[in-house]
Motif scaffolding. Structure first.
Motif, PDB file in Angstrom:
ATOM      1  N   LYS A 674      36.096  25.376  85.382  1.00 21.36           N
ATOM      2  CA  LYS A 674      35.363  25.178  84.140  1.00 21.36           C
ATOM      3  C   LYS A 674      34.631  23.846  84.162  1.00 21.36           C
ATOM      4  CE  LYS A 674      34.190  26.538  80.057  1.00 21.36           C
ATOM      5  NZ  LYS A 674      33.368  27.739  79.880  1.00 21.36           N
ATOM      6  N   TYR A 675      35.233  22.851  84.781  1.00 21.58           N
ATOM      7  CA  TYR A 675      34.569  21.556  84.924  1.00 21.58           C
ATOM      8  C   TYR A 675      33.278  21.696  85.721  1.00 21.58           C
ATOM      9  CZ  TYR A 675      33.677  17.006  87.080  1.00 21.58           C
ATOM     10  OH  TYR A 675      33.073  15.875  87.564  1.00 21.58           O
ATOM     11  N   LEU A 676      33.311  22.469  86.804  1.00 24.83           N
ATOM     12  CA  LEU A 676      32.103  22.656  87.604  1.00 24.83           C
ATOM     13  C   LEU A 676      31.016  23.377  86.813  1.00 24.83           C
ATOM     14  CD1 LEU A 676      33.532  23.658  91.114  1.00 24.83           C
ATOM     15  CD2 LEU A 676      32.759  21.407  90.350  1.00 24.83           C
ATOM     16  N   SER A 677      31.390  24.296  85.963  1.00 27.61           N
ATOM     17  CA  SER A 677      30.392  25.105  85.264  1.00 27.61           C
ATOM     18  C   SER A 677      29.747  24.382  84.091  1.00 27.61           C
ATOM     19  CB  SER A 677      31.025  26.410  84.773  1.00 27.61           C
ATOM     20  OG  SER A 677      32.034  26.134  83.809  1.00 27.61           O
ATOM     21  N   LEU A 691      22.253  -6.200  94.399  1.00 23.79           N
ATOM     22  CA  LEU A 691      23.377  -5.683  93.616  1.00 23.79           C
ATOM     23  C   LEU A 691      22.978  -5.414  92.173  1.00 23.79           C
ATOM     24  CD1 LEU A 691      26.378  -7.819  94.921  1.00 23.79           C
ATOM     25  CD2 LEU A 691      25.406  -5.730  95.852  1.00 23.79           C
ATOM     26  N   MET A 692      21.721  -5.051  91.957  1.00 22.88           N
ATOM     27  CA  MET A 692      21.240  -4.684  90.623  1.00 22.88           C
ATOM     28  C   MET A 692      21.173  -3.175  90.498  1.00 22.88           C
ATOM     29  SD  MET A 692      18.246  -7.406  89.698  1.00 22.88           S
ATOM     30  CE  MET A 692      18.585  -9.152  89.539  1.00 22.88           C
ATOM     31  N   LEU A 693      21.376  -2.726  89.272  1.00 32.06           N
ATOM     32  CA  LEU A 693      21.320  -1.295  89.005  1.00 32.06           C
ATOM     33  C   LEU A 693      19.890  -0.811  89.136  1.00 32.06           C
ATOM     34  CD1 LEU A 693      22.826   1.265  88.102  1.00 32.06           C
ATOM     35  CD2 LEU A 693      22.329   0.622  85.753  1.00 32.06           C
ATOM     36  N   LEU A 694      19.653   0.069  90.075  1.00 35.76           N
ATOM     37  CA  LEU A 694      18.316   0.605  90.273  1.00 35.76           C
ATOM     38  C   LEU A 694      18.000   1.696  89.252  1.00 35.76           C
ATOM     39  CD1 LEU A 694      15.979   0.153  92.289  1.00 35.76           C
ATOM     40  CD2 LEU A 694      16.827   2.121  93.566  1.00 35.76           C
ATOM     41  N   GLY A 695      18.988   2.474  88.890  1.00 37.61           N
ATOM     42  CA  GLY A 695      18.800   3.552  87.922  1.00 37.61           C
ATOM     43  C   GLY A 695      19.967   4.513  87.981  1.00 37.61           C
ATOM     44  N   SER A 696      19.862   5.580  87.225  1.00 39.20           N
ATOM     45  CA  SER A 696      20.924   6.580  87.131  1.00 39.20           C
ATOM     46  C   SER A 696      20.314   7.967  87.200  1.00 39.20           C
ATOM     47  CB  SER A 696      21.719   6.423  85.834  1.00 39.20           C
ATOM     48  OG  SER A 696      22.274   5.130  85.742  1.00 39.20           O
ATOM     49  N   LEU A 697      21.157   8.908  87.557  1.00 42.42           N
ATOM     50  CA  LEU A 697      20.746  10.307  87.583  1.00 42.42           C
ATOM     51  C   LEU A 697      21.962  11.169  87.312  1.00 42.42           C
ATOM     52  CD1 LEU A 697      21.718  11.598  90.624  1.00 42.42           C
ATOM     53  CD2 LEU A 697      19.924  10.050  91.336  1.00 42.42           C
ATOM     54  N   ALA A 698      21.723  12.401  86.949  1.00 45.89           N
ATOM     55  CA  ALA A 698      22.795  13.351  86.651  1.00 45.89           C
ATOM     56  C   ALA A 698      22.552  14.626  87.442  1.00 45.89           C
ATOM     57  CB  ALA A 698      22.871  13.654  85.160  1.00 45.89           C
ATOM     58  N   VAL A 699      23.581  15.086  88.144  1.00 46.24           N
ATOM     59  CA  VAL A 699      23.481  16.259  89.007  1.00 46.24           C
ATOM     60  C   VAL A 699      24.286  17.385  88.376  1.00 46.24           C
ATOM     61  CG1 VAL A 699      23.710  17.122  91.352  1.00 46.24           C
ATOM     62  CG2 VAL A 699      23.427  14.676  90.959  1.00 46.24           C
ATOM     63  N   PRO A 700      23.689  18.519  88.056  1.00 48.29           N
ATOM     64  CA  PRO A 700      24.478  19.651  87.544  1.00 48.29           C
ATOM     65  C   PRO A 700      25.370  20.222  88.637  1.00 48.29           C
ATOM     66  CG  PRO A 700      22.186  20.293  87.860  1.00 48.29           C
ATOM     67  CD  PRO A 700      22.237  18.813  88.102  1.00 48.29           C
ATOM     68  N   LEU A 701      26.603  20.549  88.261  1.00 50.50           N
ATOM     69  CA  LEU A 701      27.594  21.032  89.224  1.00 50.50           C
ATOM     70  C   LEU A 701      27.798  22.536  89.162  1.00 50.50           C
ATOM     71  CD1 LEU A 701      30.308  18.247  88.765  1.00 50.50           C
ATOM     72  CD2 LEU A 701      28.568  18.400  90.552  1.00 50.50           C
ATOM     73  N   LYS A 702      27.097  23.224  88.281  1.00 50.53           N
ATOM     74  CA  LYS A 702      27.346  24.650  88.121  1.00 50.53           C
ATOM     75  C   LYS A 702      26.960  25.450  89.352  1.00 50.53           C
ATOM     76  CE  LYS A 702      22.871  25.437  85.856  1.00 50.53           C
ATOM     77  NZ  LYS A 702      22.206  25.972  84.640  1.00 50.53           N
ATOM     78  N   HIS A 703      26.041  24.921  90.169  1.00 59.94           N
ATOM     79  CA  HIS A 703      25.639  25.664  91.370  1.00 59.94           C
ATOM     80  C   HIS A 703      26.696  25.627  92.462  1.00 59.94           C
ATOM     81  CE1 HIS A 703      21.842  24.362  89.372  1.00 59.94           C
ATOM     82  NE2 HIS A 703      21.510  25.614  89.595  1.00 59.94           N
ATOM     83  N   LEU A 704      27.778  24.838  92.268  1.00 59.15           N
ATOM     84  CA  LEU A 704      28.841  24.784  93.266  1.00 59.15           C
ATOM     85  C   LEU A 704      29.838  25.924  93.112  1.00 59.15           C
ATOM     86  CD1 LEU A 704      29.625  20.959  93.436  1.00 59.15           C
ATOM     87  CD2 LEU A 704      28.278  22.338  95.009  1.00 59.15           C
TER      88      LEU A 704
END
Length: 1369
Positions: A674-677, A691-704
């Motif tokens: 359920k966590y993956l979906s 050592l500065m934060l370049l940025g962020s992104l979010a990857v959907p895990l439902k395709h796993l």
């Protein structure tokens, strides 16, 4: 309103339509208000004066809440044909927006004097364009201005509106002549303005007694049909066959409240009703045995009524004929658990879920009658698709054999404390508001809307339609223009000079928010899509392949497939239960700056940080960017080994997680799937050098999710977005239905490139014997052990030690020294030795040595000291032996006294083992654990048992509603008793009464918020350990959280123990739904506000508790957090106030968010990182360099350091290369800041000092830059073609005002639009020269662009500033 060039060919009138718009959620709020039609002024055909005040109240004081204004023209033919009714045509002249709440703006009250008139321009088209536009709206290139058209208005506060705010729904606009039901009929002299000096009617108290509900059929048959239909719906929803489980009735509730047609005057009350036969039986035999379960299976045949024996008190009954008493019957059903838990939330429950079903509703206006009847009032219940005040869908109506509707009725007696009736109101006024609610005639859905809109009330406003959004009937509004209403649709014919639109409520279809909102707001793509050839070269670079067990390539899943569906049943029943999750970081694409943006700083190395599932957070090692000859080709990532050498193996970085159900808790495999979906993987991308934060992104895990396949993989190309926030807009928003959907409001987002990722899931057989994992339930019912067989022999020490570890007892006993087996005794002997020795040893004082070792070392020191004295001849050998003997004798006496003192206590603990019941729970952060203890009175006499507990995290549930709620979640069907517990007046401990040989159930509730707050030093990991990615069985220590034992003692009135419940708490890691990082000045408080959209009240959640029980809890007690609910259909807000430490420390904590009534399971868990930085405030003039210095102090050792700036184009550092920082030395860093952009007045920049050898962060500063515009000496206007023309050359003259030779430099705020012929010039005293300008052509968007020209001297001080307004048409 000024409008030029309007040609009147009809009898023309104008009206204004106002709506509130949420710019973040792209939805309209409340309803659309329409003004009265107004004609043009006499003698001024181009001006229309409305002068119509409107009122509303809101708590959304945010710059992203707009007021959308639409100007509508109404035309009727001047000379209609005979016998033909004139048709009124509607068309829009334009629209505009007003940002009502600006940061730092102070609004005047209506009672204060002063002119605050504001104006805004009018755009062409329809305000529905706001649904497809991003902020900022004013500069959007797709909208056009209406030439010569402006709207002037005045916006002020109105404190006098407070007495009637409870009668007005929030964010709904009302006109001055619209009197709300419940308001005093007070108007001012200037006109009928009911809100200028508003006040409410004096409330009276009402009582509802002898309430009986008749459902039109037998209750048992009705509930049997209800449960059967809900069970069929459950199996269809979960795609299940007949599993033998049924839906049962858990509670029957009745909601009662006073309603004025717009909102509830006070919060509705909820009372429990039960069948009449069941109530009578329960009251007669409540202590003669177990109570019957409150479900439909235990109903006595022939029960036709639901009865409420208690009295309901209504405190806000306003004597107005349009105030109605609204009642709503609701059933709470216990649904069996599905195969994979609940449908929403981060921690799905594996137990039965409560589902709320609205059955019937009714409404009655008591003050519409001349006299309140003394006999019971009978009101017809409504069901099915009929309209209702809450816009809920009701259970279907009962239909008889002849087709008639039989929904039953409700009877009760109403008693009022004040006999104040509105007999002076006319009958038309009496029935205009809730006539469709009180009529006994069956009304269809379409006729309900028509009946409401057909009635007009001169003195009372018609409130918004009480119909669901899917039951709107546009045809019923077509000819109604006199009554203000919420939904009105008119179709107009084509006109040449106007735009054809549909005038309707400015809202999307229904109040539906996106279920899966993007975690990062989409922005303009700065990186073009890669070509097919570039993709081929990228994936031919030799990245590791993802292969299944047979070394075959994994099946590739298309991430862009919108038709991708998740089927968890296939994964749950898959034979390959072990999942090997593979995460591969492949390449990085540099961003290409927009024409008006400065180029991004170069990036040479990267590293990543993230947390997957309930594993620990990971910081990868540094990755070098291997550039290619093609500048637009992505850079391949290669690992950097020791000595700054690149790894010679395959490119990219691969991380694997091995997840086997044999190493998980029973049934946790379904939670993981359920966590993956439902979740996204939040990845922070860091610059490996600075050592500065370049940025962020979010990857959907439902395709796993493999869906029964051997292995799957998916390729992602995701934007890296960096968000800059200021103190002026510390607000965030998001959706609790989706993981990782919270995002900032009104903040600047910068594109930092693209990251190429590959995710995979390889299936393996599990090590467990069973091929398919089973979903097991937790054990919630614990039977108290009073058999006396809890202790099986052995020594006291071994028995107590084994009892604490919750292991089996061992009869064998090994002889040990008391000091070695007892820590407290060892420390006591150590104190005796310290008292004899006046000197201390550095080894002994070490905190790493335990007390037993300290005692032995001190004893050895004492013996050696005696030997040295003996060798020196100071004393005779007999004296040294005598001293050692006295020491041993004293230790033996200490041991004997200690043993004698604790003997009785140890014997009592051993005896308590015979009545101790052990149980183990494995909670996660914020999840409530429910345990019910079955206790039987072993005596033949009645007993009053006092419950004692030594831990505040474990408590007894004394509220019957909370007890029922947790029982429904746990699937327990044991009885529930009302008012079961009393409290000891001295100790406030709960007490329960037991009859002889009686068995009762005592509910316990455990909930802990202890979490691991340790933070690794900011920087890349040296290497990645593969063993840490294997999910191990639950141990006694997860990070810094250790297992503990909680004992509950149940004592009789004479103080003797009756039973002991020993709970072993084994905490488990939790899942993080979203991660936030903030940079805050050191030693200050960080204050943030999060705004969440309204919840879906039509779901299975308990809707009436949402605005009461929306709650947040922080894992750190030093953090102040607060949740505020604004109403059932309004957003929720979360406030956080967190202190920050010293620079460059990082503070970590978790925020647990609940949306269930009793805080059973978190809806989401957020992780926060607060980076403390030393703040430096700088005031700058645009185009001029401001300089300041920073002091850097050395550490204990000399280091080679390098200073980095976050905005290299606007900040210069000296030295800008690596230098040696001496130990304990002081070094000065010179900083120069120059901003040329006027887009933002406040900006935050960062300076990091990094050790170049070990890549450690030594110091960090937060530079808060406040920029103001320079004084404009000259201003020019120029108009250029948008495309197809050549570049334009212009010349501006400039004279040196000084009596000596001066050297000047030229700069501009828009280097993409303007270039100088010569950026520098040297002029003699009083010499005049010309500045050559070259303006670019072929811009992307048309519009007006301000361009600043800065003339600075040799010290970079501004001499003059020219402003050129360039218009591209």
């Amino acid at each position: 309103m000024l409008y030029q060039g309007a040609v009147e060919v009809y009898n023309t009138e104008y009206e204004i339509r106002l709506s509130l718009f949420d710019l973040i959620h792209h939805s309209f709020i409340g309803r659309t208000w329409r003004s009265k039609p107004v004609k043009c002024n006499d003698g001024q055909p181009s001006q229309v004066n409305f002068n119509q005040p409107v009122y509303f109240h809101t708590s959304l004081l945010d710059n992203n809440v707009l007021l959308a204004v639409e100007i509508v023209k109404l035309q009727t033919p001047k000379n209609p044909l005979p016998n033909e009714q004139p048709v009124k045509k509607l068309s829009t002249l334009g629209w505009g927006i007003v940002r009502l709440f600006k940061s730092g703006e102070q609004l005047k009250d209506v009672s204060e004097h002063g002119d605050q008139t504001r104006k805004f321009d009018v755009f062409q088209g329809s305000p529905r364009a706001l649904l497809y536009m991003e902020d900022p709206v004013e500069t959007n290139p797709n909208i056009k201005l209406s030439a010569g058209c402006q709207v002037s208005f005045m916006f002020r506060r109105h404190v006098a509106l407070a007495p009637v705010m409870h009668l007005m729904p929030e964010n709904v606009i009302f006109g001055s002549e619209e009197r709300l039901p419940g308001m005093l009929n007070i108007a001012v002299k200037s006109g009928p303005d009911y809100y200028l000096k508003s006040n409410s009617l004096k409330p009276c108290v009402g009582y509802i007694d002898n309430l009986t509900i008749n459902l039109g059929m037998a209750v048992d048959k009705f509930e049997e049909d209800l449960c059967k239909r809900c069970n069929v719906d459950r199996m269809k929803r979960d795609d299940l066959q007949d599993d033998g489980k049924n839906v049962v009735v858990s509670e029957r509730r009745l909601m009662v409240g006073a309603h004025n047609g717009f909102c509830y005057i006070e919060q509705p009350q909820f009372v429990h009703v039960e069948p009449e036969a069941v109530i009578g039986g329960a009251r007669l035999g409540s202590f003669r045995g177990k109570r019957k379960e409150n479900s439909s299976t235990n109903l006595s045949p022939g029960s036709t009524n639901l009865v409420l024996r208690s009295r309901i008190q209504l405190n806000e009954m306003l004597p107005d004929p349009h105030i109605a008493i609204v009642m709503q019957l609701e059933y709470v059903l216990s649904s069996p658990p599905s195969a994979y838990g609940s449908a929403k939330g981060s921690m799905p429950s594996l137990h039965s879920q409560p589902v709320t079903v609205r059955i019937r509703w009714a409404a009655w206006c008591p003050y519409s009658l001349k006299q309140i009847p003394q006999e019971p009032v009978s009101i017809t219940l409504r069901g099915g698709m009929s309209s209702n005040p809450d816009n809920f869908f009701m259970f279907k109506s009962n239909t008889g054999e002849d087709g008639s509707v039989k929904d039953g009725n409700i009877k009760y007696v109403l008693l009022l404390s004040v006999t104040m009736l509105c007999s002076n109101m006319t009958p038309s006024n009496v029935h205009s508001r809730f006539r469709y609610l009180t009529s006994d005639e069956p009304i269809q859905a379409t006729s309900v809307v028509s009946a409401m809109l057909a009635m007009s009330v001169p003195s009372v406003t018609s409130p918004p339609e009480l119909t669901p959004s899917k039951l709107r009937t546009p045809s019923s509004h077509e000819h109604d223009t006199q009554v203000p209403h919420q939904y009105a649709i008119h179709k107009v014919a084509a006109q040449d000079s106007t735009y054809n639109v549909e005038i309707t409520h400015l809202e999307a279809e229904g109040d539906v928010h996106p279920v899966h909102a993007p975690p990062i707001l989409p922005i303009a793509q700065s990186v073009p899509s890669l070509t097919r050839a570039t993709y081929a070269r990228l994936y031919a670079s030799g990245f590791p392949e993802i292969l299944d067990r047979g070394n075959s390539p994994a099946e590739v899943v298309d991430a862009s497939d919108s038709m991708f569906r998740v089927d968890l049943n296939k994964d749950i029943t898959d034979i390959l239960q072990t999942n090997e999750i593979v995460i591969q970081f492949l390449a990085f694409s540099h961003p290409i700056a927009e024409s008006h943006e400065s180029p991004a700083p170069p990036v040479r190395s990267l590293f990543f940080s993230f947390q997957f599932y309930r594993f620990h957070s990971v910081s990868t090692q540094r990755m070098s960017l291997v550039t290619k000859t093609d500048p637009q080709a992505p850079c391949i990532l290669r690992k950097i080994e020791a000595g700054e050498h690149l790894d010679g193996g395959r490119p990219g970085l691969e991380i694997k997680y091995h997840i086997d159900p044999v190493h998980m808790k029973p049934g946790e495999n379904g939670t993981f799937l359920k966590y993956l979906s439902t979740h996204n993987l939040h990845v922070d991308v860091w610059d490996g050098d600075s050592l500065m934060l370049l940025g962020s992104l979010a990857v959907p895990l439902k395709h796993l999710l493999r869906g029964g396949k051997q292995a799957v993989c998916v390729n992602h190309e995701l934007d890296i977005v960096y968000t800059e926030h200021t103190d002026a807009s510390p607000t965030f928003t998001g959706d609790l239905n989706s993981s990782g959907s919270v995002r900032p409001l009104g903040m600047t987002k910068t594109h930092r490139g693209k990251l190429h990722l590959r995710l995979g899931n390889i299936g393996h057989p599990s090590e467990s014997k069973s091929g398919v994992s089973s979903v097991l339930k937790k054990k919630h019912l614990v039977v108290a052990d009073l058999s006396g067989c809890g202790f099986q022999g052995g020594s006291l020490a071994s028995a107590l030690h084994q009892s604490n570890l919750n292991k089996k007892y061992v009869n064998r006993c090994k002889v040990k020294k008391m000091a070695d087996s007892n820590l407290e005794l060892s420390e006591l002997l150590l104190m005796n030795v310290k008292n004899d020795e006046n000197k201390s040893d550095p080894v002994v004082n070490s905190s790493d040595v335990d007390s037993d070792r300290k005692r032995k070392i001190l004893r050895m020191v004492a013996v050696r000291s005696a030997d040295n004295i003996e060798e020196n001849g100071a004393i005779t050998p007999s004296i040294g032996q005598r001293a050692l003997k006295s020491l041993k004798k004293r230790d033996l006496q200490t041991i004997a006294s200690y043993r004698e003192r604790l003997k009785s206590e140890h014997i009592m603990e051993m005896l308590l083992l015979s009545i101790t019941t052990k149980h183990t729970i494995r909670p996660t952060l914020g999840v409530a654990e429910f345990v019910e203890l079955q206790l039987k009175n072993p005596f033949t006499s009645q007993q009053t048992v006092t419950i004692e507990c030594d831990n505040p995290e474990l408590r007894v549930i004394t509220d019957a509603r909370e007890w029922r709620y947790y029982k429904s979640l746990a699937g327990l069907h044991t009885p529930v008793e009302e008012n079961m517990f009393n409290f000891d007046p001295n100790t406030s401990l709960p007490q329960v009464f037991l009859r002889p040989k009686e068995t009762i159930y005592i509910p316990f509730h455990y909930q802990g918020y202890e979490a691991d707050h340790t933070v690794s030093p900011q920087g890349a990991g040296q290497h990645f350990k593969p063993t840490s990615t294997v999910l191990q069985p639950s141990a006694t220590n997860h990070g810094t959280i250790k297992s503990k034992t909680i004992k509950v003692m149940l004592r009789t009135m004479d103080g003797q123990p009756l039973s002991v419940l020993q709970l072993t708490v084994d905490p488990q890691p939790h899942v993080v739904d979203q991660t936030f990082r903030f940079y805050n000045p050191e030693q200050t408080f960080m204050k943030k506000r999060f705004r969440l959209p309204p919840f879906n009240l039509n779901s299975g959640m308990l809707a009436w508790f949402l605005y009461e029980k929306f709650h947040v809890v922080c894992s750190d007690p030093e953090i102040v957090c607060q949740a505020r609910s604004l109403g059932g259909n309004e957003p929720r807000e979360i406030f956080i106030k967190a202190p920050s430490g010293t620079s460059p420390s990082v503070r970590k904590f978790y925020l647990v968010i609940y949306n269930d009534p009793f805080l059973a399971a978190p809806a989401q868990i957020w992780s926060f990182y607060i980076h403390a930085l030393q703040r430096v405030d700088v005031n700058c003039v645009m185009g001029q360099t401001s300089r300041f210095s920073l002091v850097l102090r050395g550490t204990q050792a000399a280091r080679m350091v390098h200073c980095f700036a976050s905005h290299k184009q606007e900040m210069q550092l000296s030295p800008d290369e690596a230098f040696l920082l001496p130990a304990h030395g002081v070094y000065e860093i010179n900083v120069g800041v120059r901003t040329t952009s006027h887009a933002r007045s406040n900006k935050h920049m960062h300076i990091n000092v990094v050790d170049t050898e070990f890549h450690q962060l030594l110091r960090s500063w937060l530079v808060a830059v406040k920029t103001r515009e320079p004084m404009i000496t000259k201003e020019f206007d120029i108009e250029l073609p948008r495309s197809g023309g050549k570049a334009c050359n212009k010349v501006i003259s400039y004279t040196n005002p000084y009596p000596n030779i001066k050297k000047f430099s030229l700069m501009t705020s828009r280097s993409d639009l303007l270039h100088f012929r010569d950026p520098e010039m040297e002029l003699g005293p009083g010499e005049k020269s010309s500045i050559g300008l070259r303006f670019a052509s072929g811009v992307r968007h048309a519009g007006k662009f301000p361009v600043h020209i800065f003339i600075n001297d040799s010290d970079d001080k501004n001499e003059e500033t020219f402003l050129v307004n360039v218009t591209y048409a």
